[in-house]
Design a protein around this motif. Structure first.
Motif, PDB file in Angstrom:
ATOM      1  N   THR A  91      -1.731  -4.903  -3.968  1.00 17.57           N
ATOM      2  CA  THR A  91      -2.804  -3.917  -4.126  1.00 17.57           C
ATOM      3  C   THR A  91      -3.969  -4.207  -3.182  1.00 17.57           C
ATOM      4  O   THR A  91      -4.603  -3.289  -2.672  1.00 17.57           O
ATOM      5  N   ASP A  92      -4.243  -5.484  -2.938  1.00 10.36           N
ATOM      6  CA  ASP A  92      -5.320  -5.845  -2.026  1.00 10.36           C
ATOM      7  C   ASP A  92      -5.025  -5.360  -0.608  1.00 10.36           C
ATOM      8  O   ASP A  92      -5.937  -4.963   0.126  1.00 10.36           O
ATOM      9  N   GLU A  93      -3.754  -5.403  -0.225  1.00  9.55           N
ATOM     10  CA  GLU A  93      -3.360  -5.045   1.134  1.00  9.55           C
ATOM     11  C   GLU A  93      -3.168  -3.538   1.320  1.00  9.55           C
ATOM     12  O   GLU A  93      -3.159  -3.051   2.456  1.00  9.55           O
ATOM     13  N   ALA A  94      -3.010  -2.803   0.228  1.00  9.62           N
ATOM     14  CA  ALA A  94      -2.703  -1.374   0.311  1.00  9.62           C
ATOM     15  C   ALA A  94      -3.964  -0.523   0.447  1.00  9.62           C
ATOM     16  O   ALA A  94      -5.055  -0.923   0.022  1.00  9.62           O
ATOM     17  N   ASP A  95      -3.779   0.654   1.013  1.00  9.26           N
ATOM     18  CA  ASP A  95      -4.874   1.610   1.114  1.00  9.26           C
ATOM     19  C   ASP A  95      -5.087   2.359  -0.190  1.00  9.26           C
ATOM     20  O   ASP A  95      -6.208   2.769  -0.508  1.00  9.26           O
ATOM     21  N   TRP A  96      -3.988   2.583  -0.931  1.00  5.83           N
ATOM     22  CA  TRP A  96      -4.044   3.270  -2.225  1.00  5.83           C
ATOM     23  C   TRP A  96      -3.085   2.605  -3.203  1.00  5.83           C
ATOM     24  O   TRP A  96      -2.065   2.038  -2.817  1.00  5.83           O
ATOM     25  N   VAL A  97      -3.428   2.725  -4.485  1.00  3.70           N
ATOM     26  CA  VAL A  97      -2.602   2.172  -5.557  1.00  3.70           C
ATOM     27  C   VAL A  97      -2.427   3.241  -6.621  1.00  3.70           C
ATOM     28  O   VAL A  97      -3.418   3.771  -7.135  1.00  3.70           O
ATOM     29  N   LYS A 148      -9.605   3.730  -4.432  1.00  2.00           N
ATOM     30  CA  LYS A 148      -8.218   3.803  -3.966  1.00  2.00           C
ATOM     31  C   LYS A 148      -7.210   3.807  -5.108  1.00  2.00           C
ATOM     32  O   LYS A 148      -6.005   3.867  -4.877  1.00  2.00           O
ATOM     33  N   PHE A 149      -7.705   3.761  -6.342  1.00  4.39           N
ATOM     34  CA  PHE A 149      -6.813   3.694  -7.504  1.00  4.39           C
ATOM     35  C   PHE A 149      -6.618   5.067  -8.149  1.00  4.39           C
ATOM     36  O   PHE A 149      -7.591   5.746  -8.482  1.00  4.39           O
ATOM     37  N   TYR A 150      -5.363   5.441  -8.314  1.00 11.37           N
ATOM     38  CA  TYR A 150      -4.963   6.629  -9.064  1.00 11.37           C
ATOM     39  C   TYR A 150      -4.148   6.127 -10.258  1.00 11.37           C
ATOM     40  O   TYR A 150      -3.108   5.498 -10.074  1.00 11.37           O
ATOM     41  N   THR A 151      -4.610   6.390 -11.481  1.00  8.54           N
ATOM     42  CA  THR A 151      -3.849   6.011 -12.670  1.00  8.54           C
ATOM     43  C   THR A 151      -3.550   7.267 -13.467  1.00  8.54           C
ATOM     44  O   THR A 151      -4.411   8.140 -13.599  1.00  8.54           O
ATOM     45  N   SER A 152      -2.335   7.369 -13.990  1.00  4.01           N
ATOM     46  CA  SER A 152      -1.971   8.575 -14.731  1.00  4.01           C
ATOM     47  C   SER A 152      -1.646   8.259 -16.179  1.00  4.01           C
ATOM     48  O   SER A 152      -1.393   7.110 -16.546  1.00  4.01           O
ATOM     49  N   SER A 153      -1.630   9.292 -16.967  1.00  6.00           N
ATOM     50  CA  SER A 153      -1.289   9.193 -18.377  1.00  6.00           C
ATOM     51  C   SER A 153       0.230   8.990 -18.507  1.00  6.00           C
ATOM     52  O   SER A 153       0.863   8.456 -17.602  1.00  6.00           O
ATOM     53  N   GLY A 154       0.812   9.439 -19.613  1.00  8.61           N
ATOM     54  CA  GLY A 154       2.204   9.097 -19.897  1.00  8.61           C
ATOM     55  C   GLY A 154       3.263   9.830 -19.094  1.00  8.61           C
ATOM     56  O   GLY A 154       3.194  11.038 -18.892  1.00  8.61           O
ATOM     57  N   VAL A 155       4.218   9.081 -18.593  1.00  3.39           N
ATOM     58  CA  VAL A 155       5.510   9.499 -18.042  1.00  3.39           C
ATOM     59  C   VAL A 155       5.405  10.690 -17.081  1.00  3.39           C
ATOM     60  O   VAL A 155       5.237  10.497 -15.889  1.00  3.39           O
ATOM     61  N   SER A 156       5.504  11.913 -17.574  1.00  3.76           N
ATOM     62  CA  SER A 156       5.529  13.080 -16.684  1.00  3.76           C
ATOM     63  C   SER A 156       4.198  13.287 -15.968  1.00  3.76           C
ATOM     64  O   SER A 156       4.144  13.977 -14.940  1.00  3.76           O
ATOM     65  N   PHE A 165      -2.346  13.515  -5.467  1.00  6.03           N
ATOM     66  CA  PHE A 165      -2.501  12.638  -4.311  1.00  6.03           C
ATOM     67  C   PHE A 165      -2.119  13.367  -3.024  1.00  6.03           C
ATOM     68  O   PHE A 165      -2.822  13.270  -2.010  1.00  6.03           O
ATOM     69  N   ILE A 166      -1.019  14.103  -3.076  1.00 11.97           N
ATOM     70  CA  ILE A 166      -0.577  14.892  -1.917  1.00 11.97           C
ATOM     71  C   ILE A 166      -1.647  15.918  -1.541  1.00 11.97           C
ATOM     72  O   ILE A 166      -1.962  16.108  -0.357  1.00 11.97           O
ATOM     73  N   ALA A 167      -2.223  16.563  -2.547  1.00  6.94           N
ATOM     74  CA  ALA A 167      -3.289  17.540  -2.284  1.00  6.94           C
ATOM     75  C   ALA A 167      -4.488  16.881  -1.621  1.00  6.94           C
ATOM     76  O   ALA A 167      -5.089  17.439  -0.692  1.00  6.94           O
ATOM     77  N   ASP A 168      -4.832  15.680  -2.081  1.00  5.93           N
ATOM     78  CA  ASP A 168      -5.978  14.969  -1.511  1.00  5.93           C
ATOM     79  C   ASP A 168      -5.733  14.572  -0.054  1.00  5.93           C
ATOM     80  O   ASP A 168      -6.662  14.535   0.747  1.00  5.93           O
ATOM     81  N   ARG A 169      -4.499  14.271   0.282  1.00  6.26           N
ATOM     82  CA  ARG A 169      -4.176  13.830   1.648  1.00  6.26           C
ATOM     83  C   ARG A 169      -3.856  14.999   2.580  1.00  6.26           C
ATOM     84  O   ARG A 169      -4.184  14.958   3.762  1.00  6.26           O
ATOM     85  N   HIS A 170      -3.187  16.035   2.056  1.00  4.18           N
ATOM     86  CA  HIS A 170      -2.620  17.076   2.925  1.00  4.18           C
ATOM     87  C   HIS A 170      -3.038  18.497   2.561  1.00  4.18           C
ATOM     88  O   HIS A 170      -2.573  19.446   3.181  1.00  4.18           O
TER      89      HIS A 170
END
Length: 198
Positions: A91-97, A148-156, A165-170
């Motif tokens: 995680t330290d080396e990554a741009d996003w987690v 840089k952290f994206y955390t989501s709720s359950g499963v789906s 994330f795709i929307a934020d980048r593209h």
């Protein structure tokens, strides 16, 4: 081209991983995905789906994005100092987690979410939030972004987060193209959480 490193372990929740992988995999011009585990070899999901992984020490590409699924396997890994140290290094080396479901428990236990906003699976909420009192846990959220952290709720919810994330980048239109391609009804607003109960 972004390289996603999915860090997996036995008894991970199948859709936690393969839901986001389906979304990112729909854009091969933007994303490549490598699957890793501590020792490499075959890892099995909660539903006994086997998958081949490469050892973390042998990853072919530098990691831009870390993807951490949840699942029952997280219950043991919060006590595994070697795993938590490896997760911290990645995680330290990554741009996003990005984490799905109880994957945020692993991030919290490793300390990388200290002072950050985050969410997790409602069904495991008490257990997850007990892993760290240094995290600003947000219960009513489909997914949460803090730096840089994206955390989501359950499963789906990991699918919604991946599209976010795709929307934020593209751009939002690209995210909707992926949703359309996969015939998925994307919950675009991360604050709308149909599974939240006060």
């Amino acid at each position: 081209m972004y390289t996603i490193t999915a860090l997996v372990f036995d008894d991970f929740e199948t859709l936690d991983l393969f839901g986001p992988v389906e979304m990112f995999g729909s854009l091969p011009e933007h994303y490549r995905i490598q699957f890793t585990s501590m020792a490499g070899g075959i890892i099995r999901s909660k539903h006994d789906v086997p998958m081949q992984t490469v050892a973390v020490s042998e990853l072919a590409c530098q990691t831009d994005i870390v993807l951490v699924p949840g699942g029952f396997g997280t219950r043991q890994l919060v006590y595994d100092s070697s795993f938590l140290q490896t997760l911290t290094t990645l995680t330290d080396e990554a741009d996003w987690v990005l984490s799905v479901c109880t994957g945020s428990a692993l991030l919290a236990k490793s300390g990388v979410l200290n002072g950050k906003r985050a969410t997790s699976n409602k069904m495991a909420w008490q257990w997850v939030t007990c892993q760290s009192d240094q995290v600003n846990w947000i219960k009513q959220a489909r997914w949460v972004i803090d730096g840089k952290f994206y955390t989501s709720s359950g499963v789906s919810a990991g699918i919604d987060m991946a599209l976010g994330f795709i929307a934020d980048r593209h751009g939002v239109e690209k995210a909707y193209q992926v949703a359309q391609h996969t015939e998925f009804r994307w919950q675009e607003n991360s604050d709308i959480d149909d599974f939240y109960r006060p």
